[in-house]
Design an enzyme around this catalytic site. Structure first.
Site, PDB file in Angstrom:
ATOM      1  N   HIS A 177      -2.799  -5.924  -5.766  1.00 13.91           N
ATOM      2  CA  HIS A 177      -3.246  -4.973  -7.171  1.00 13.91           C
ATOM      3  C   HIS A 177      -3.521  -6.110  -8.284  1.00 13.91           C
ATOM      4  O   HIS A 177      -2.359  -6.555  -9.005  1.00 13.91           O
ATOM      5  CB  HIS A 177      -2.432  -3.997  -7.265  1.00 13.91           C
ATOM      6  CG  HIS A 177      -2.915  -3.473  -7.969  1.00 13.91           C
ATOM      7  ND1 HIS A 177      -2.866  -2.033  -8.205  1.00 13.91           N
ATOM      8  CD2 HIS A 177      -2.114  -4.169 -10.011  1.00 13.91           C
ATOM      9  CE1 HIS A 177      -2.741  -1.204 -10.011  1.00 13.91           C
ATOM     10  NE2 HIS A 177      -2.333  -2.740 -10.551  1.00 13.91           N
ATOM     11  N   HIS A 230      -9.190  -2.631  -5.257  1.00  9.98           N
ATOM     12  CA  HIS A 230      -9.997  -2.350  -6.720  1.00  9.98           C
ATOM     13  C   HIS A 230     -11.089  -3.852  -7.613  1.00  9.98           C
ATOM     14  O   HIS A 230      -9.911  -3.497  -8.370  1.00  9.98           O
ATOM     15  CB  HIS A 230      -9.138  -1.633  -7.443  1.00  9.98           C
ATOM     16  CG  HIS A 230      -8.160  -1.960  -7.216  1.00  9.98           C
ATOM     17  ND1 HIS A 230      -7.645  -3.131  -7.717  1.00  9.98           N
ATOM     18  CD2 HIS A 230      -7.311  -0.764  -6.820  1.00  9.98           C
ATOM     19  CE1 HIS A 230      -5.987  -2.520  -7.913  1.00  9.98           C
ATOM     20  NE2 HIS A 230      -5.757  -1.441  -7.407  1.00  9.98           N
ATOM     21  N   ASP A 303      -9.165   3.706  -3.051  1.00  6.15           N
ATOM     22  CA  ASP A 303      -8.562   4.127  -4.132  1.00  6.15           C
ATOM     23  C   ASP A 303      -8.044   5.220  -4.640  1.00  6.15           C
ATOM     24  O   ASP A 303      -7.650   6.091  -5.344  1.00  6.15           O
ATOM     25  CB  ASP A 303      -8.543   3.115  -4.992  1.00  6.15           C
ATOM     26  CG  ASP A 303      -7.166   3.014  -6.102  1.00  6.15           C
ATOM     27  OD1 ASP A 303      -6.010   3.722  -5.028  1.00  6.15           O
ATOM     28  OD2 ASP A 303      -7.089   2.578  -6.904  1.00  6.15           O
TER      29      ASP A 303
HETATM   30 ZN   LIG Z   1      -4.246  -0.364  -7.650  1.00 11.38          ZN
END
Ligand SMILES: [Zn+2]
Length: 425
Positions: A177, A230, A303
């Site tokens: 992330h 993401h 997500d």
């Molecule tokens: Zn994340």
């Protein structure tokens, strides 16, 4: 076990044929098949895809079963055309031990609607201070291969390097992330013209790009597999393009919402649009779409982030970031990419199955292949009604939007989990 004869179906966009499913596998394909004992499904106009695979799902169990359970999330996934999902580690307790990952894995087996593959935390308690028991999770019944502190960045470069070194032994992958935490302190939305106008603290694109740049260099140095969660900015795409050209073993995902929505949505102050990383600008969206078509971004991952009403329907500043995704992802992909079925199969099934190392998933329906597949009606249009979603939560950013495509049926190892657009159990 029931046999199914699917008549007149287009396999990944090819000319219509018949598919016979028996004993958990695709037994035969070809025009004019007969099987007197089989249940016949007329699939005229439908497209068969390998069952979708989501590399990034939050199932909230253990700990926040009011927002989602392994079972409710699995049902949402099956209704979205998925046959496998990778469950993120930011549960309570955190999935940072063999015990917790085995619990999630077992709950997935009991629900029996999709294969639930747990992701293990990189650091103990997602605290970013010391490595979790990666080896014990890899050796557990859950056979964890993906490790992520998602929700948090593994910001310490020394820890990130050690995690990359550790997972190399069993061909694991670290899913980052990417968010430099010092650059996003107090951030509420994308940093740009809209945040300035609204007076909200911004989350600058460079906070993502700087971590990706660092981590592709670390992955290159170590020779390990790195996955970027993401991806949300045009600059990140350029860093990935550079890394891939150098031969770095990096893969990347984009979410449906980052392919469709922009930071202008924040002007409504409706917290349903609050997400991390935040919605970006229209030029970022264009760059992400191009990168997905080109392959600089390898996959679409949802997500899927269910949140209870009290965590979402409050003031923007206090709302938890995250959006539902499993039940709408295929429709958004169809909207964004058009009926490019081979591309959709690659980005939403084959490539995520390869990255996760999931046997039996991500394979086009063909004789002898496990019957993990979904049937899509590309001509159907649907209005998204939050109350009708199978998720326990309601935080979809697509409420009352009309979206193309409908999942008609999903099969997990030859058993239907969805028939006629409805969950079988
Ligand atoms: Zn994340």
């Amino acid at each position: 076990m029931t046999a199914y004869l699917i008549r007149n179906v287009s396999v990944v966009g090819a000319a219509p044929t018949d598919l016979l499913i028996r004993d958990g596998v695709v037994a035969a394909t070809g025009a004019g098949l007969t099987a007197p004992d089989a249940t016949v499904l007329d699939a005229t106009g439908l497209v068969a895809l390998p069952g979708l695979v989501d590399l990034h799902t939050h199932l909230r169990e253990p700990g926040r079963e009011d927002a989602e359970t392994v079972e409710s999330g699995s049902r949402a996934a099956a209704l979205g055309g998925y046959t496998a999902v990778c469950a993120m580690a930011n549960t309570s307790p955190v999935a940072d031990t063999a015990g917790v990952v085995e619990q999630v894995w077992r709950l997935g087996r009991e629900a029996g609607l999709v294969d639930v593959q747990p992701i293990g935390a990189v650091t103990v308690g997602l605290a970013g201070e010391r490595l979790a028991e990666l080896g014990a999770m890899a050796d557990s019944a859950a056979r964890v291969r993906i490790f992520s502190d998602d929700g948090h960045c593994v910001a310490d470069p020394k820890l990130m390097r050690r995690a990359l070194e550790y997972v190399k032994a069993f061909d694991g992958v670290v899913a980052q992330h990417a968010e430099e935490p010092r650059l996003t302190e107090g951030a509420q939305m994308h940093e740009g013209e809209v945040s300035t106008r609204l007076g909200l603290t911004g989350w600058p694109a460079v906070a993502e790009e700087a971590i990706i740049a660092r981590d592709v260099l670390l992955a290159e140095h170590v020779g390990s597999r790195l996955h970027i969660c993401h991806v949300s900015t045009a600059g990140s795409v350029e860093v990935l393009r550079h890394a891939k050209a150098r031969g770095v073993k990096v893969t990347a995902e984009v979410t449906p919402h980052h392919l469709l929505l922009t930071d202008e949505k924040a002007a409504s102050y409706d917290p349903v649009y609050k997400v991390n990383p935040p919605l970006r600008t229209a030029s970022d969206v264009a760059a992400l779409r191009a990168a997905l078509a080109e392959g600089v971004i390898d996959i679409v991952a949802t997500d899927h982030a269910p949140h209870a009403v009290e965590d979402k329907e409050c003031e923007w500043a206090y709302a938890r970031p995250g959006m539902l995704g499993l039940e709408t992802a295929l429709s958004i992909a169809l909207d964004v990419l058009g009926p490019q079925w081979d591309l959709i199969a690659e980005r939403m099934s084959r490539a995520p199955a390869r990255i996760a190392g999931l046997d039996g998933h991500g394979l086009d329906p063909a004789p002898g292949v496990p019957a993990n597949l979904t049937l899509v009606d590309p001509a159907a249009r649907r209005v998204v009604e939050p109350a009708e979603l199978a998720s326990r939560s309601r935080n979809t950013p697509y409420a009352r939007m009309t979206l193309p495509g409908r999942i008609v049926a999903t099969f997990l190892r030859g058993e239907p989990t969805v028939l006629d657009g409805k969950a079988v159990k």
